[in-house]
Design a protein around this motif. Sequence first.
Motif, PDB file in Angstrom:
ATOM      1  N   ALA A  96      -7.689  -4.199 -31.330  1.00 43.56           N
ATOM      2  CA  ALA A  96      -8.680  -4.338 -30.386  1.00 43.56           C
ATOM      3  C   ALA A  96      -8.788  -3.254 -29.489  1.00 43.56           C
ATOM      4  N   ILE A  97      -7.680  -3.164 -28.890  1.00 45.94           N
ATOM      5  CA  ILE A  97      -7.666  -1.769 -27.857  1.00 45.94           C
ATOM      6  C   ILE A  97      -7.886  -0.711 -28.467  1.00 45.94           C
ATOM      7  N   GLN A  98      -7.487  -0.192 -29.570  1.00 45.87           N
ATOM      8  CA  GLN A  98      -7.697   0.974 -30.319  1.00 45.87           C
ATOM      9  C   GLN A  98      -9.302   0.827 -30.509  1.00 45.87           C
ATOM     10  N   LYS A  99      -9.737  -0.198 -31.091  1.00 47.56           N
ATOM     11  CA  LYS A  99     -11.102  -0.368 -31.250  1.00 47.56           C
ATOM     12  C   LYS A  99     -12.188  -0.194 -30.015  1.00 47.56           C
ATOM     13  N   LEU A 100     -11.651  -0.411 -28.916  1.00 46.91           N
ATOM     14  CA  LEU A 100     -12.281  -0.326 -27.674  1.00 46.91           C
ATOM     15  C   LEU A 100     -12.087   1.219 -27.221  1.00 46.91           C
ATOM     16  N   GLY A 101     -11.293   2.038 -27.811  1.00 42.70           N
ATOM     17  CA  GLY A 101     -11.106   3.291 -27.088  1.00 42.70           C
ATOM     18  C   GLY A 101     -10.127   3.506 -25.943  1.00 42.70           C
ATOM     19  N   TRP A 102      -9.439   2.365 -25.603  1.00 39.52           N
ATOM     20  CA  TRP A 102      -8.758   2.531 -24.239  1.00 39.52           C
ATOM     21  C   TRP A 102      -7.617   3.780 -24.358  1.00 39.52           C
ATOM     22  N   GLU A 103      -7.372   4.410 -23.242  1.00 39.29           N
ATOM     23  CA  GLU A 103      -6.281   5.214 -23.216  1.00 39.29           C
ATOM     24  C   GLU A 103      -5.121   4.735 -22.775  1.00 39.29           C
ATOM     25  N   LYS A 104      -4.948   3.860 -22.084  1.00 43.08           N
ATOM     26  CA  LYS A 104      -3.652   3.224 -21.474  1.00 43.08           C
ATOM     27  C   LYS A 104      -3.798   1.616 -21.807  1.00 43.08           C
ATOM     28  N   VAL A 105      -2.354   1.048 -21.688  1.00 45.19           N
ATOM     29  CA  VAL A 105      -2.483  -0.216 -21.811  1.00 45.19           C
ATOM     30  C   VAL A 105      -1.215  -0.805 -21.263  1.00 45.19           C
ATOM     31  N   SER A 106      -1.297  -2.180 -20.665  1.00 46.92           N
ATOM     32  CA  SER A 106      -0.061  -2.597 -20.203  1.00 46.92           C
ATOM     33  C   SER A 106       0.738  -3.121 -21.206  1.00 46.92           C
ATOM     34  N   VAL A 107       2.175  -2.787 -21.033  1.00 47.00           N
ATOM     35  CA  VAL A 107       3.108  -3.318 -22.141  1.00 47.00           C
ATOM     36  C   VAL A 107       4.349  -3.792 -21.393  1.00 47.00           C
ATOM     37  N   LYS A 108       5.136  -4.596 -21.940  1.00 39.40           N
ATOM     38  CA  LYS A 108       6.530  -5.084 -21.704  1.00 39.40           C
ATOM     39  C   LYS A 108       7.386  -4.481 -22.872  1.00 39.40           C
ATOM     40  N   LEU A 109       8.476  -3.813 -22.326  1.00 42.17           N
ATOM     41  CA  LEU A 109       9.396  -3.074 -23.318  1.00 42.17           C
ATOM     42  C   LEU A 109      10.748  -3.912 -23.461  1.00 42.17           C
ATOM     43  N   VAL A 110      11.005  -4.409 -24.478  1.00 42.98           N
ATOM     44  CA  VAL A 110      12.201  -5.119 -24.887  1.00 42.98           C
ATOM     45  C   VAL A 110      13.204  -4.271 -25.905  1.00 42.98           C
ATOM     46  N   SER A 111      14.307  -4.112 -25.769  1.00 40.29           N
ATOM     47  CA  SER A 111      15.391  -3.361 -26.113  1.00 40.29           C
ATOM     48  C   SER A 111      15.811  -4.257 -27.453  1.00 40.29           C
ATOM     49  N   VAL A 112      15.549  -3.921 -28.610  1.00 40.69           N
ATOM     50  CA  VAL A 112      15.786  -4.957 -29.827  1.00 40.69           C
ATOM     51  C   VAL A 112      16.682  -3.736 -31.098  1.00 40.69           C
ATOM     52  N   ALA A 113      17.654  -4.569 -31.337  1.00 41.46           N
ATOM     53  CA  ALA A 113      18.313  -3.939 -32.418  1.00 41.46           C
ATOM     54  C   ALA A 113      17.376  -4.060 -33.836  1.00 41.46           C
ATOM     55  N   PRO A 114      17.141  -2.999 -34.580  1.00 41.41           N
ATOM     56  CA  PRO A 114      16.351  -2.690 -35.689  1.00 41.41           C
ATOM     57  C   PRO A 114      16.466  -3.834 -36.769  1.00 41.41           C
ATOM     58  N   GLU A 115      17.529  -4.494 -36.912  1.00 41.66           N
ATOM     59  CA  GLU A 115      17.683  -5.577 -37.764  1.00 41.66           C
ATOM     60  C   GLU A 115      17.267  -6.640 -37.384  1.00 41.66           C
ATOM     61  N   ASP A 116      17.150  -7.013 -35.867  1.00 43.42           N
ATOM     62  CA  ASP A 116      16.782  -8.102 -35.502  1.00 43.42           C
ATOM     63  C   ASP A 116      15.009  -8.216 -35.214  1.00 43.42           C
ATOM     64  N   ALA A 117      14.518  -6.955 -35.202  1.00 47.68           N
ATOM     65  CA  ALA A 117      13.170  -6.894 -35.049  1.00 47.68           C
ATOM     66  C   ALA A 117      12.444  -7.870 -36.054  1.00 47.68           C
ATOM     67  N   PRO A 118      12.463  -8.125 -37.128  1.00 44.13           N
ATOM     68  CA  PRO A 118      11.790  -8.920 -37.985  1.00 44.13           C
ATOM     69  C   PRO A 118      11.979 -10.294 -37.478  1.00 44.13           C
ATOM     70  N   THR A 119      12.994 -10.796 -37.107  1.00 42.83           N
ATOM     71  CA  THR A 119      13.181 -12.068 -36.280  1.00 42.83           C
ATOM     72  C   THR A 119      12.362 -12.280 -35.237  1.00 42.83           C
ATOM     73  N   LEU A 120      12.425 -11.370 -34.241  1.00 45.79           N
ATOM     74  CA  LEU A 120      11.655 -11.497 -33.066  1.00 45.79           C
ATOM     75  C   LEU A 120      10.202 -11.507 -33.234  1.00 45.79           C
ATOM     76  N   ILE A 121       9.720 -10.739 -34.234  1.00 48.57           N
ATOM     77  CA  ILE A 121       8.250 -10.632 -34.562  1.00 48.57           C
ATOM     78  C   ILE A 121       7.797 -12.020 -34.928  1.00 48.57           C
TER      79      ILE A 121
END
Length: 186
Positions: free
Chosen positions: A56-81
């Motif tokens: 939706a943000i891409q559709k609206l054409g925003w240039e910046k967005v608020s994010v929360k950064l988490v460090s996650v091992a690649p093998e744990d990403a699917p479970t986290l998603i």
Amino acid sequence: MEVSVDTLSPHPVNAEIYTISDIENLAESIEEVGLLEPLVIDQFNQVISGNRRFSAIQKLGWEKVSVKLVSVAPEDAPTLIIHHNKQRVKTQRETVNEYRVLFSAYSNGQGSRTDLNPTLVDSNQSYSRTRDRIADEINTPSGRLAHLIYVDTHEPSLKEEIDQGKITLNIAYKFVAKKRQVGESL
């Protein structure tokens, strides 16, 4: 923290499991009241949680967005998603996709040494089957999940009809079971 929208990308596992839908209404809502919850991204700038909001943000054409950064091992990403999408109303296809991802993460196979990778072990040993653990994690009754897996395994085209409300999961399950029973008796 804010980052450039152009530096972000959806996590590839998200596209394997979920469909992005109803972006227009979400974009209208974000335009009206703003982004109420920041996107959750990993160290590779892949969106872990908030892929619909990201679209939706891409559709609206925003240039910046608020994010929360988490460090996650690649093998744990699917479970986290999957855990970030726990509250989401899912289609039957998405439920099966969640099951398949978690099953591959949790299933050790009979006779495997679970003491070698303790993070995948059910620490309180309350589940007798991997399916029961997954059903609990994705908020789906184990029996319903079993029927859905059975239908998906033997007649995957019926998932779409279930999602469209043309038939119920119970009717699809009974149909497939009866069809297999008749086929085996011939």
